[in-house]
Motif scaffolding. Structure first.
Motif, mmCIF file in Angstrom:
data_model
loop_
_atom_site.group_PDB
_atom_site.id
_atom_site.type_symbol
_atom_site.label_atom_id
_atom_site.label_comp_id
_atom_site.label_asym_id
_atom_site.label_seq_id
_atom_site.Cartn_x
_atom_site.Cartn_y
_atom_site.Cartn_z
ATOM 1 N N THR A 30 0.819 -1.211 0.000
ATOM 2 C CA THR A 30 0.000 0.000 0.000
ATOM 3 C C THR A 30 0.858 1.267 0.000
ATOM 4 O O THR A 30 0.322 2.367 -0.086
ATOM 5 N N ARG A 31 2.166 1.137 0.117
ATOM 6 C CA ARG A 31 3.042 2.304 0.127
ATOM 7 C C ARG A 31 4.025 2.255 -1.042
ATOM 8 O O ARG A 31 4.232 1.208 -1.657
ATOM 9 N N PHE A 97 3.200 -0.574 -16.052
ATOM 10 C CA PHE A 97 2.635 0.738 -15.752
ATOM 11 C C PHE A 97 3.079 1.101 -14.338
ATOM 12 O O PHE A 97 2.804 0.376 -13.383
ATOM 13 N N SER A 98 3.803 2.219 -14.200
ATOM 14 C CA SER A 98 4.433 2.560 -12.921
ATOM 15 C C SER A 98 3.592 3.473 -12.040
ATOM 16 O O SER A 98 4.076 3.944 -11.016
ATOM 17 N N GLY A 99 2.356 3.719 -12.438
ATOM 18 C CA GLY A 99 1.504 4.618 -11.666
ATOM 19 C C GLY A 99 1.313 5.953 -12.346
ATOM 20 O O GLY A 99 0.242 6.561 -12.263
ATOM 21 N N ARG A 100 2.361 6.405 -13.045
ATOM 22 C CA ARG A 100 2.268 7.648 -13.825
ATOM 23 C C ARG A 100 2.919 7.492 -15.198
ATOM 24 O O ARG A 100 2.616 8.235 -16.116
ATOM 25 N N LEU A 147 13.417 0.526 -9.520
ATOM 26 C CA LEU A 147 12.165 0.874 -10.194
ATOM 27 C C LEU A 147 11.004 0.428 -9.318
ATOM 28 O O LEU A 147 11.138 -0.472 -8.488
ATOM 29 N N ARG A 148 9.863 1.022 -9.518
ATOM 30 C CA ARG A 148 8.701 0.707 -8.683
ATOM 31 C C ARG A 148 8.327 -0.769 -8.787
ATOM 32 O O ARG A 148 8.314 -1.346 -9.870
ATOM 33 N N LEU A 149 8.020 -1.338 -7.643
ATOM 34 C CA LEU A 149 7.700 -2.759 -7.532
ATOM 35 C C LEU A 149 6.278 -3.023 -8.004
ATOM 36 O O LEU A 149 5.332 -2.311 -7.626
ATOM 37 N N VAL A 150 6.128 -4.038 -8.844
ATOM 38 C CA VAL A 150 4.813 -4.432 -9.335
ATOM 39 C C VAL A 150 3.897 -4.772 -8.154
ATOM 40 O O VAL A 150 4.326 -5.428 -7.198
ATOM 41 N N GLU A 151 2.654 -4.301 -8.226
ATOM 42 C CA GLU A 151 1.595 -4.470 -7.216
ATOM 43 C C GLU A 151 1.658 -3.418 -6.110
ATOM 44 O O GLU A 151 0.744 -3.328 -5.294
ATOM 45 N N SER A 152 2.738 -2.611 -6.051
ATOM 46 C CA SER A 152 2.779 -1.528 -5.067
ATOM 47 C C SER A 152 1.945 -0.351 -5.586
ATOM 48 O O SER A 152 1.569 -0.306 -6.752
ATOM 49 N N SER A 157 -0.355 9.253 -7.672
ATOM 50 C CA SER A 157 -1.504 8.978 -8.540
ATOM 51 C C SER A 157 -2.558 8.094 -7.867
ATOM 52 O O SER A 157 -3.705 8.049 -8.303
ATOM 53 N N GLY A 158 -2.135 7.354 -6.833
ATOM 54 C CA GLY A 158 -3.056 6.436 -6.173
ATOM 55 C C GLY A 158 -3.303 5.167 -6.963
ATOM 56 O O GLY A 158 -4.176 4.359 -6.603
ATOM 57 N N GLN A 159 -2.517 4.951 -8.026
ATOM 58 C CA GLN A 159 -2.728 3.789 -8.888
ATOM 59 C C GLN A 159 -1.712 2.691 -8.592
ATOM 60 O O GLN A 159 -0.589 2.959 -8.155
ATOM 61 N N LYS A 160 -2.135 1.462 -8.878
ATOM 62 C CA LYS A 160 -1.285 0.305 -8.607
ATOM 63 C C LYS A 160 -0.338 0.060 -9.781
ATOM 64 O O LYS A 160 -0.716 0.165 -10.954
ATOM 65 N N VAL A 161 0.904 -0.280 -9.459
ATOM 66 C CA VAL A 161 1.896 -0.642 -10.473
ATOM 67 C C VAL A 161 1.573 -2.053 -10.972
ATOM 68 O O VAL A 161 1.399 -2.963 -10.165
ATOM 69 N N HIS A 162 1.481 -2.213 -12.294
ATOM 70 C CA HIS A 162 1.149 -3.545 -12.821
ATOM 71 C C HIS A 162 1.660 -3.714 -14.250
ATOM 72 O O HIS A 162 1.917 -2.729 -14.951
ATOM 73 N N VAL A 163 1.841 -4.957 -14.657
ATOM 74 C CA VAL A 163 2.302 -5.287 -16.001
ATOM 75 C C VAL A 163 1.161 -5.037 -16.986
ATOM 76 O O VAL A 163 0.039 -5.494 -16.774
ATOM 77 N N VAL A 164 1.465 -4.316 -18.072
ATOM 78 C CA VAL A 164 0.431 -3.972 -19.047
ATOM 79 C C VAL A 164 0.687 -4.565 -20.428
ATOM 80 O O VAL A 164 -0.190 -4.539 -21.295
ATOM 81 N N ASP A 165 1.893 -5.102 -20.658
ATOM 82 C CA ASP A 165 2.176 -5.688 -21.970
ATOM 83 C C ASP A 165 3.301 -6.702 -21.841
ATOM 84 O O ASP A 165 4.284 -6.448 -21.129
ATOM 85 N N VAL A 166 3.151 -7.838 -22.505
ATOM 86 C CA VAL A 166 4.163 -8.900 -22.471
ATOM 87 C C VAL A 166 4.338 -9.457 -23.871
ATOM 88 O O VAL A 166 3.358 -9.742 -24.563
ATOM 89 N N GLN A 167 5.594 -9.612 -24.296
ATOM 90 C CA GLN A 167 5.905 -10.335 -25.526
ATOM 91 C C GLN A 167 6.168 -11.786 -25.135
ATOM 92 O O GLN A 167 7.032 -12.063 -24.325
ATOM 93 N N GLY A 168 5.426 -12.706 -25.721
ATOM 94 C CA GLY A 168 5.482 -14.097 -25.288
ATOM 95 C C GLY A 168 4.317 -14.345 -24.360
ATOM 96 O O GLY A 168 3.195 -13.927 -24.638
#
Length: 227
Positions: A30-31, A97-100, A147-152, A157-168
């Motif tokens: 959450t932080r 996606f890093s939140g911003r 770099l910002r940790l995924v799921e943090s 922005s108040g947004q969660k860091v998450h994977v938005v694109d994968v090759q493979g």
């Protein structure tokens, strides 16, 4: 190494790589939390202590880019893909996606030792320069970078860091051979660089030989005061 925001301060902790699953399971997502992209031989992330690095990456501050700021995340990904294709850059193995903004990562088929750091740095510099119009951060390209940790959560922005694109696939993303990747990113291949080094060495040796001849000349004293 993990870096996190604790109130108004940032704290850091380095852990053995073998403990990563356990440590990540205990993180307060959450932080604001960041994670190093490389492995080190001692419990800090100074470049001098680098052990291995297994990817190339670019941190894209898309909100600072005139080309990207007004686009949705999906549109930003499509723009990134088009830009890479247009500049002869292989598509990133994954985009976060890093939140911003976005983190573009090119995973390598084998981790690179510290001896390969100069060539790795050159590739990082080439990627940042090529993607600068998309918001590439020049200050976020060294091997000690976090770099910002995924799921943090990004506190601004108040947004969660998450994977938005994968090759493979998510379980088996694309991995690139470093030498092939370097040949596409750098102006010279390893063989061409070796030839340049040898040419410079020959030129230096010839110059030193000429200076030696001048120094050994009986009339060399008249050249004192000249370079």
């Amino acid at each position: 190494s993990l870096l996190w925001r604790d109130g108004g301060q940032k704290r850091q902790r380095s852990c053995p790589l073998s403990e990563m699953p356990t440590v990540l399971g205990l993180v307060d997502y959450t932080r604001d939390t960041w994670i190093s992209q490389a492995e080190f031989v001692v419990p800090n992330r100074r470049v001098v202590n680098l052990a291995r690095v297994g990817l190339l990456f670019v941190d894209l501050d898309t909100y600072k880019s005139d080309l990207m700021a007004h686009r949705s995340t999906d549109e930003q990904i499509r723009t990134l893909h088009f830009w890479c294709a247009d500049h002869g850059i292989p598509l990133p193995s994954l985009v976060v996606f890093s939140g911003r903004g976005l983190q573009a990562k090119w995973l390598l088929s084998g981790a690179l030792p510290r001896a390969a750091l100069p060539r790795w740095n050159a590739c990082q510099k080439a990627l940042v320069k090529a993607l600068e119009p998309l918001g590439a951060d020049k200050q976020a390209r060294d091997a000690s970078r976090v770099l910002r940790l995924v799921e943090s959560v990004h506190s601004v922005s108040g947004q969660k860091v998450h994977v938005v694109d994968v090759q493979g696939s998510a379980s088996n993303p694309m991995a690139y051979d470093f030498e092939q990747l370097a040949e596409q990113l750098l102006p010279f291949t390893r063989e061409e660089l070796q030839q340049r080094y040898e040419w410079r060495a020959e030129k230096k040796a010839a110059r030193e030989a000429r200076l030696k001849l001048v120094a050994e000349n009986p009339k060399a004293a008249i050249f004192k005061g000249y370079n």
